[in-house]
Design a protein around this motif. Sequence first.
Motif, PDB file in Angstrom:
ATOM      1  N   GLU A  80       0.863  -1.182   0.000  1.00  0.00           N
ATOM      2  CA  GLU A  80       0.000   0.000   0.000  1.00  0.00           C
ATOM      3  C   GLU A  80       0.900   1.233   0.000  1.00  0.00           C
ATOM      4  O   GLU A  80       2.133   1.098   0.140  1.00  0.00           O
ATOM      5  CB  GLU A  80      -0.938  -0.010   1.219  1.00  0.00           C
ATOM      6  CG  GLU A  80      -0.248  -0.084   2.567  1.00  0.00           C
ATOM      7  CD  GLU A  80      -0.143   1.237   3.286  1.00  0.00           C
ATOM      8  OE1 GLU A  80      -1.179   1.869   3.474  1.00  0.00           O
ATOM      9  OE2 GLU A  80       0.989   1.634   3.643  1.00  0.00           O
ATOM     10  N   THR A 104       0.554   4.339   1.877  1.00  0.00           N
ATOM     11  CA  THR A 104       0.614   5.289   2.994  1.00  0.00           C
ATOM     12  C   THR A 104       1.939   5.212   3.765  1.00  0.00           C
ATOM     13  O   THR A 104       2.552   6.251   4.051  1.00  0.00           O
ATOM     14  CB  THR A 104      -0.563   5.026   3.962  1.00  0.00           C
ATOM     15  OG1 THR A 104      -1.742   4.923   3.180  1.00  0.00           O
ATOM     16  CG2 THR A 104      -0.718   6.132   4.979  1.00  0.00           C
ATOM     17  N   ARG A 115       0.266  -7.531  -3.186  1.00  0.00           N
ATOM     18  CA  ARG A 115      -0.215  -8.323  -2.046  1.00  0.00           C
ATOM     19  C   ARG A 115      -0.365  -9.766  -2.501  1.00  0.00           C
ATOM     20  O   ARG A 115      -1.006 -10.034  -3.537  1.00  0.00           O
ATOM     21  CB  ARG A 115      -1.566  -7.796  -1.529  1.00  0.00           C
ATOM     22  CG  ARG A 115      -1.473  -6.387  -0.976  1.00  0.00           C
ATOM     23  CD  ARG A 115      -2.780  -5.908  -0.360  1.00  0.00           C
ATOM     24  NE  ARG A 115      -2.720  -4.471  -0.109  1.00  0.00           N
ATOM     25  CZ  ARG A 115      -3.713  -3.737   0.334  1.00  0.00           C
ATOM     26  NH1 ARG A 115      -4.885  -4.303   0.608  1.00  0.00           N
ATOM     27  NH2 ARG A 115      -3.568  -2.438   0.529  1.00  0.00           N
ATOM     28  N   GLU A 159      -2.293 -12.329  -2.425  1.00  0.00           N
ATOM     29  CA  GLU A 159      -3.651 -12.745  -2.072  1.00  0.00           C
ATOM     30  C   GLU A 159      -4.070 -13.893  -2.985  1.00  0.00           C
ATOM     31  O   GLU A 159      -3.448 -14.142  -4.015  1.00  0.00           O
ATOM     32  CB  GLU A 159      -4.624 -11.588  -2.287  1.00  0.00           C
ATOM     33  CG  GLU A 159      -4.199 -10.325  -1.569  1.00  0.00           C
ATOM     34  CD  GLU A 159      -5.370  -9.452  -1.209  1.00  0.00           C
ATOM     35  OE1 GLU A 159      -6.267  -9.939  -0.484  1.00  0.00           O
ATOM     36  OE2 GLU A 159      -5.389  -8.290  -1.605  1.00  0.00           O
ATOM     37  N   ASP A 189      -6.158  -8.708  -6.798  1.00  0.00           N
ATOM     38  CA  ASP A 189      -4.992  -9.081  -7.594  1.00  0.00           C
ATOM     39  C   ASP A 189      -3.734  -9.092  -6.749  1.00  0.00           C
ATOM     40  O   ASP A 189      -3.713  -8.540  -5.650  1.00  0.00           O
ATOM     41  CB  ASP A 189      -4.813  -8.070  -8.738  1.00  0.00           C
ATOM     42  CG  ASP A 189      -6.051  -7.980  -9.599  1.00  0.00           C
ATOM     43  OD1 ASP A 189      -6.572  -9.040  -9.979  1.00  0.00           O
ATOM     44  OD2 ASP A 189      -6.515  -6.851  -9.854  1.00  0.00           O
ATOM     45  N   GLN A 210      -2.934   1.615  -7.295  1.00  0.00           N
ATOM     46  CA  GLN A 210      -3.730   2.505  -6.437  1.00  0.00           C
ATOM     47  C   GLN A 210      -3.419   3.957  -6.773  1.00  0.00           C
ATOM     48  O   GLN A 210      -2.253   4.329  -6.892  1.00  0.00           O
ATOM     49  CB  GLN A 210      -3.352   2.320  -4.961  1.00  0.00           C
ATOM     50  CG  GLN A 210      -4.013   1.169  -4.255  1.00  0.00           C
ATOM     51  CD  GLN A 210      -3.689   1.168  -2.763  1.00  0.00           C
ATOM     52  OE1 GLN A 210      -2.802   1.876  -2.290  1.00  0.00           O
ATOM     53  NE2 GLN A 210      -4.408   0.357  -2.012  1.00  0.00           N
ATOM     54  N   GLU A 267      -2.580  11.657   0.512  1.00  0.00           N
ATOM     55  CA  GLU A 267      -2.302  11.743   1.936  1.00  0.00           C
ATOM     56  C   GLU A 267      -2.172  13.227   2.303  1.00  0.00           C
ATOM     57  O   GLU A 267      -1.518  13.986   1.575  1.00  0.00           O
ATOM     58  CB  GLU A 267      -0.996  11.020   2.315  1.00  0.00           C
ATOM     59  CG  GLU A 267      -0.825   9.613   1.750  1.00  0.00           C
ATOM     60  CD  GLU A 267      -1.819   8.566   2.254  1.00  0.00           C
ATOM     61  OE1 GLU A 267      -2.539   8.815   3.253  1.00  0.00           O
ATOM     62  OE2 GLU A 267      -1.901   7.486   1.636  1.00  0.00           O
ATOM     63  N   ARG A 325     -12.072  -1.238   8.902  1.00  0.00           N
ATOM     64  CA  ARG A 325     -10.938  -1.244   7.967  1.00  0.00           C
ATOM     65  C   ARG A 325      -9.861  -2.248   8.363  1.00  0.00           C
ATOM     66  O   ARG A 325      -9.677  -2.552   9.533  1.00  0.00           O
ATOM     67  CB  ARG A 325     -10.296   0.140   7.827  1.00  0.00           C
ATOM     68  CG  ARG A 325     -11.264   1.242   7.510  1.00  0.00           C
ATOM     69  CD  ARG A 325     -11.490   1.427   6.035  1.00  0.00           C
ATOM     70  NE  ARG A 325     -10.258   1.676   5.325  1.00  0.00           N
ATOM     71  CZ  ARG A 325      -9.738   0.841   4.419  1.00  0.00           C
ATOM     72  NH1 ARG A 325     -10.327  -0.285   4.121  1.00  0.00           N
ATOM     73  NH2 ARG A 325      -8.626   1.125   3.798  1.00  0.00           N
ATOM     74  N   TYR A 361      -3.512   1.325  11.382  1.00  0.00           N
ATOM     75  CA  TYR A 361      -3.152   2.702  11.747  1.00  0.00           C
ATOM     76  C   TYR A 361      -4.305   3.686  11.912  1.00  0.00           C
ATOM     77  O   TYR A 361      -4.086   4.847  12.231  1.00  0.00           O
ATOM     78  CB  TYR A 361      -2.100   3.272  10.790  1.00  0.00           C
ATOM     79  CG  TYR A 361      -2.320   3.091   9.295  1.00  0.00           C
ATOM     80  CD1 TYR A 361      -3.446   3.577   8.644  1.00  0.00           C
ATOM     81  CD2 TYR A 361      -1.347   2.451   8.527  1.00  0.00           C
ATOM     82  CE1 TYR A 361      -3.596   3.433   7.276  1.00  0.00           C
ATOM     83  CE2 TYR A 361      -1.482   2.307   7.152  1.00  0.00           C
ATOM     84  CZ  TYR A 361      -2.615   2.800   6.530  1.00  0.00           C
ATOM     85  OH  TYR A 361      -2.765   2.651   5.183  1.00  0.00           O
ATOM     86  N   TYR A 362      -5.540   3.246  11.692  1.00  0.00           N
ATOM     87  CA  TYR A 362      -6.631   4.223  11.681  1.00  0.00           C
ATOM     88  C   TYR A 362      -7.125   4.633  13.067  1.00  0.00           C
ATOM     89  O   TYR A 362      -7.093   3.864  14.022  1.00  0.00           O
ATOM     90  CB  TYR A 362      -7.823   3.673  10.893  1.00  0.00           C
ATOM     91  CG  TYR A 362      -7.534   3.537   9.419  1.00  0.00           C
ATOM     92  CD1 TYR A 362      -7.310   4.650   8.629  1.00  0.00           C
ATOM     93  CD2 TYR A 362      -7.471   2.281   8.827  1.00  0.00           C
ATOM     94  CE1 TYR A 362      -7.026   4.526   7.280  1.00  0.00           C
ATOM     95  CE2 TYR A 362      -7.195   2.148   7.471  1.00  0.00           C
ATOM     96  CZ  TYR A 362      -6.975   3.278   6.702  1.00  0.00           C
ATOM     97  OH  TYR A 362      -6.700   3.149   5.373  1.00  0.00           O
TER      98      TYR A 362
HETATM   99  P1  HAM Z   1      -6.953  -0.598   1.305  1.00  0.00           P
HETATM  100  O1  HAM Z   1      -8.376  -0.631   1.712  1.00  0.00           O
HETATM  101  O2  HAM Z   1      -6.111  -1.725   1.682  1.00  0.00           O
HETATM  102  O3  HAM Z   1      -6.361   0.764   1.878  1.00  0.00           O
HETATM  103  O4  HAM Z   1      -6.872  -0.410  -0.259  1.00  0.00           O
HETATM  104  C1  HAM Z   1      -7.515   0.665  -0.926  1.00  0.00           C
HETATM  105  C2  HAM Z   1      -8.132   0.206  -2.224  1.00  0.00           C
HETATM  106  O5  HAM Z   1      -7.159  -0.462  -3.028  1.00  0.00           O
HETATM  107  C3  HAM Z   1      -9.229  -0.824  -2.058  1.00  0.00           C
HETATM  108  O6  HAM Z   1     -10.446  -0.204  -1.774  1.00  0.00           O
HETATM  109  C4  HAM Z   1      -9.246  -1.483  -3.426  1.00  0.00           C
HETATM  110  O7  HAM Z   1      -9.957  -0.674  -4.361  1.00  0.00           O
HETATM  111  C5  HAM Z   1      -7.785  -1.477  -3.806  1.00  0.00           C
HETATM  112  N1  HAM Z   1      -7.184  -2.787  -3.498  1.00  0.00           N
HETATM  113  C6  HAM Z   1      -6.681  -3.224  -2.321  1.00  0.00           C
HETATM  114  N2  HAM Z   1      -6.211  -4.471  -2.425  1.00  0.00           N
HETATM  115  C7  HAM Z   1      -6.400  -4.846  -3.709  1.00  0.00           C
HETATM  116  C8  HAM Z   1      -6.108  -6.036  -4.463  1.00  0.00           C
HETATM  117  N3  HAM Z   1      -5.503  -7.073  -3.919  1.00  0.00           N
HETATM  118  N4  HAM Z   1      -6.464  -6.056  -5.784  1.00  0.00           N
HETATM  119  C9  HAM Z   1      -7.056  -5.000  -6.353  1.00  0.00           C
HETATM  120  N5  HAM Z   1      -7.354  -3.854  -5.704  1.00  0.00           N
HETATM  121  C10 HAM Z   1      -7.032  -3.770  -4.400  1.00  0.00           C
HETATM  122  C11 HAM Z   1      -5.088   1.154   1.723  1.00  0.00           C
HETATM  123  O8  HAM Z   1      -4.303   0.625   0.983  1.00  0.00           O
HETATM  124  C12 HAM Z   1      -4.735   2.411   2.512  1.00  0.00           C
HETATM  125  N6  HAM Z   1      -3.321   2.708   2.290  1.00  0.00           N
HETATM  126  C13 HAM Z   1      -5.617   3.567   2.075  1.00  0.00           C
HETATM  127  C14 HAM Z   1      -5.261   4.819   2.805  1.00  0.00           C
HETATM  128  C15 HAM Z   1      -4.518   5.846   2.343  1.00  0.00           C
HETATM  129  N7  HAM Z   1      -5.627   5.111   4.040  1.00  0.00           N
HETATM  130  C16 HAM Z   1      -5.106   6.283   4.386  1.00  0.00           C
HETATM  131  N8  HAM Z   1      -4.425   6.725   3.358  1.00  0.00           N
END
Ligand code: HAM
Length: 463
Positions: free
Chosen positions: A80, A82, A111, A113, A120, A125, A129, A256, A260-261
Amino acid sequence: MITKPKGCHDIVGLEAKKWKYVDKVIDSLMEKYNYTYARTPIFESSELFHRGVGEGTDIVTKETYDFKDRGDRNITLRPEGTAGIVRSYIENKMYGEPGPVKVYYNGTMYRYERPQSGRDREFTQFGVEVLGSNDPLVDAEVISIPVLLYKMLGLKGIVVKINSLGDKESRDNYRDALVKYFTPKIDTLCEDCQERLKKNPLRILDCKVDKDNELLKNAPKTIDYLNEESKKRFEEVKSFLEELEIDYEVDERLVRGLDYYNHTVFEIEASVEGFGSNNVIGAGGRYNGLVETLDGPETACMGFATGLGRLVQALDLEEVKLPINDDVELFVMYVSDTEKKYATSLVQYLRANGFRVDTEYTGRGLKAQFKQADRLKAKYLILLNDEDLKNDEIKIKNNKTKEEELVSVDYLLYYLDEHLSDEDLDYIDEECECEHHHGEEHKCCGHHDEGHHCCCHQEEEEE
Ligand code: HAM
């Protein structure tokens, strides 16, 4: 044949054009919000994510791509954006600047997964921030970014869900309530949840296995454990959302999947038929303690990220026609070697002057070149001919009206400027939802600004 790794995608052809269009809208939107683009490494030291995202999260325990580099360092591909931005904020001492620091990024994340639709191993993304402000207005404004982005792209079916985890005191109280609630019945939940109860009980509410279990559905709600200050803050965030005319639902069990939230958390779901269960297209929240966790000064932060794969999938399912203009403006045609030589420099000259130009590269005859020009949707054809060139003239054919004109070489750029300037917007039949057209069908450019006017309306006004 070597195939791509599981859970990865080739984004090519029309699909790639859609992604490029989405990127363009993102860049222009971020310019309007005055966010600065940030590009941090795709891999970081593993410790950053263990401490940043959290030891108890699924992402860190099961999903990271970890490896040792040739210098025996523990490296992780970023799952991710952040944590990397926060590291960069601290390392570059950005906290020394008058705040807040507002950045955005758009890049690949990794990831490990189980691959399925919308989930995926490599995905992209777009995220923002804001570091250095605890103003509830920032929370609302950050939520407004994906909402406006989806709207500008023409996505209709979205649901914004928000919740508050409150400050540390509220979160701790809520944690205790969850432990009390789940402990007697924990053996009815999955093995991971039994582990989560010890490490981070909030994660139980986010469990993908037990998500339909009644026990989870009846669990205590965060809202009942917010202290007065956190409650007040949440009310303020909601009132700013209302000010921004953003429809939202409060989901009292939204927690979530990252550690960290605190305070505001939100998710945006695509409510589009056929989307499947991974329908959260964007999500984020406030993370006031993270900068300190990573050895920086106390800093209030808020952000979000949206998965571009899921977003484009939602646009496809809603059959949104993106105004992708991939038509070639000019196709330069030739037959003889001297004409080819002339074409070589002419094409370069036209490109340097801002035109989208293509030419022949496979030795096709004239007839096949006309076909190729049609395939590329060329607007004008430049038909080079040795006789014309001797007189410093060039034949130009409008590929739609089929009208031909002989134009003096000296006058070529003026001619093209004049004839191509009105053609750069691709108009489509659309029930335009802008404030001017109110759902009426017209040939619309498909571009809508924040004031909900479409560009054709602005042009009409200017005329
Ligand atoms: P997250 O919910 O893990 O948050 O991911 C944000 C978005 O990334 C998800 O809503 C989804 O659309 C997309 N996403 C996550 N994992 C996958 C995956 N394996 N395949 C496809 N799309 C995916 C974060 O990552 C935090 N860093 C968001 C954030 C920023 N919070 C504060 N600042």
